[in-house]
Design an enzyme around this catalytic site. Structure first.
Site, PDB file in Angstrom:
ATOM      1  N   GLY A 138     -15.807   5.994  25.139  1.00 56.30           N
ATOM      2  CA  GLY A 138     -15.298   5.888  23.772  1.00 56.30           C
ATOM      3  C   GLY A 138     -15.896   4.721  23.024  1.00 56.30           C
TER       4      GLY A 138
ATOM      5  N   ILE B 285     -15.293  -5.523   8.060  1.00 51.14           N
ATOM      6  CA  ILE B 285     -14.428  -6.075   9.104  1.00 51.14           C
ATOM      7  C   ILE B 285     -13.611  -7.241   8.560  1.00 51.14           C
ATOM      8  CG2 ILE B 285     -14.411  -7.204  11.372  1.00 51.14           C
ATOM      9  CD1 ILE B 285     -17.057  -5.660  11.948  1.00 51.14           C
TER      10      ILE B 285
ATOM     11  N   HIS C 244      -1.717  19.734  -8.083  1.00 51.26           N
ATOM     12  CA  HIS C 244      -0.944  18.727  -8.809  1.00 51.26           C
ATOM     13  C   HIS C 244       0.446  18.614  -8.185  1.00 51.26           C
ATOM     14  CE1 HIS C 244       0.606  16.414 -12.189  1.00 51.26           C
ATOM     15  NE2 HIS C 244       1.662  17.222 -12.192  1.00 51.26           N
TER      16      HIS C 244
END
EC number: 1.8.1.4
Length: 460
Positions: free
Chosen positions: A42, A181, A437
């Protein structure tokens, strides 16, 4: 899986967004794949970047909601931040996604190799003395949190890696760097109750964005009480028993409990054998062509080690592209300017395509038009209590080439923006679409109506 002693079709070095996407798509296409990762599957995005930081930002949004409930007629107060609880929530999100990703890799028949890999020939990666040979090798070794020359990380001087593991809310922080960051952590800590001072050497926060977004974010941060010093370079830091003293080249000083170094991410390519195999590196980045080939053998590269936007979804897309390229499907090269960008501070900043300044430089200022649609005219934004705008940049009498937005939750609107820019839509094309909407998505529709010459609400 490849038989013992026979080469894999693909050996992937790095199990982050680019690497695991390559492996999963290649396996899906029937290729034998080995995936090598020295840390956790990951990579940065899942464990040290996108996912944990966005969990913190969601906790920060809830803190602000509790603090500001009275504005909406809700009697709520913020009693404080339980960092142990916040971290447990954050870590739980990461753990769930990590487990799911591990299951995916396992179920696809991918040979997953844990350990530090190194390129030892044009078709071989060595891991702890064992060699894995592939007809193709994909390099996707990711990035690390950079510092400045002479600025040591440790103690009260931290990067995002250490900041994600803090067990307390610091009373005060100096954030070195006003990019993605830096402003995200500044936003979190301000919501959690810290005093925040950002230092940015360039003239604006989020300096890679359209200057209109940068200025709007600066106004919003000023209103939130987040201080910032722009156009002034870092000179040094001294650590004391109680905190840090940060000095800028102008002579300004700031005192705080912590210094967060958020000056970008560097490519993780050192001492991995890349140059020894003839790859061209520039400031540590692997140089590739538009099809992500390194120019050496069957070696390809993807993700943060390739010059350009260091974004998980870019790496993910490049991984899929490479798997299809290796499988002979001849995929269309990825257009960098069509990749969406989101900064998840409060307010959010989202964009896709080119800035107005870049468009003017490319086509000439007289060949570019822009328009800002203020969210004050958008019902859902009014309900949420957010302000901001949608800015469109188009070639004169031509397609929209940039969509730039600021406001709460505008990151969720950038998907349509990507379609508009990627498919080179004209304002009239989008103006004809019906937007629900009340949604913030309507703001995109109304902005294009205005740019098409038929504004229904004020847009300036």
């Amino acid at each position: 899986m490849a038989e013992p002693g026979t080469p894999f079709d693909v050996v992937v070095l790095g199990g982050g967004s680019a690497g695991y996407a390559t492996a999963l798509r290649a396996a899906q296409l029937g290729l034998d794949v080995a995936l090598v990762e020295s840390g956790r599957l990951g990579g940065t995005c899942l464990h040290n970047g996108c996912i944990p930081t966005k969990a913190l930002l969601h906790a920060a949004e809830l803190a602000d909601g509790a603090r500001e409930g009275a504005k909406f007629g809700v009697r709520s107060t913020l009693e404080g931040i339980d960092m142990a609880g916040v971290n447990a929530y954050k870590d739980g999100v990461v753990a769930g996604l990590y487990k799911g990703l591990q299951g995916l890799v396992s179920s696809r028949g991918i040979t997953y190799v844990e350990g530090h890999g190194r390129l030892v020939s044009q078709d071989t990666v060595e891991v702890d003395g064992t060699r894995y040979t592939g007809r193709h090798v994909v390099l996707a070794t990711g990035s690390y949190a950079r510092s400045l020359p002479g600025l040591e990380i440790g103690g009260r001087v931290v990067t995002s890696d250490q900041a994600l593991r803090l067990d307390r809310v610091p009373k005060s922080v100096v954030v070195l760097g006003g990019g993605v960051i830096g402003v995200e952590f500044a936003s979190v800590w301000k919501s959690f109750g810290a005093d925040v001072q950002i230092v940015e050497a360039l003239p604006h926060l989020v300096p890679n964005e359209d200057v209109a977004l940068s200025k709007a974010l600066e106004r919003a941060f000023r209103k939130r009480g987040i201080a910032f010093s722009l156009g002034d370079r870092f000179a040094g830091v001294k650590e004391t028993d109680s905190g840090v003293t940060v000095t800028l080249e102008s002579g300004k000083t700031f005192e705080a409990e912590l210094l967060l170094v958020a000056v970008g991410r560097g490519p993780r390519t050192a001492d991995l054998g890349f140059e020894e195999q003839g790859l061209t590196l520039d400031r540590g980045f692997v140089i590739v062509d538009e099809r992500l080939h390194t120019g050496v053998g069957n070696i390809w590269a993807a993700g943060d080690i390739v010059p350009g936007l260091q974004l998980a979804h870019r790496g993910f897309a490049q991984g899929i592209f490479l798997a299809e390229q290796i499988a002979g499907l001849d995929p269309t090269p990825i257009v960098e300017s069509s990749i969406p960008r989101v900064t998840y501070c409060e307010p959010e900043v989202a964009s896709v395509g080119v800035t107005e300044a870049d468009a003017a430089e490319t086509w000439g200022a007289d060949q570019v038009e822009s328009l800002e649609y203020n969210l004050a005219g958008n019902g859902k934004s009014k309900i949420l209590g957010t302000s901001g705008f949608v800015k469109l940049v188009r070639r004169k009498d031509g397609p929209v080439v940039g969509v730039h937005m600021i406001g709460a939750r505008v990151g969720e609107l950038v998907g349509e923006g990507q379609l508009i820019v990627g498919w080179e839509a004209y304002p009239e094309d989008v103006a004809a679409l019906v937007h629900a909407h009340p949604t913030q998505n309507e703001a995109l529709g109304e902005a294009h109506l205005a740019l098409a010459g038929k504004p229904l609400h004020a847009h300036n």
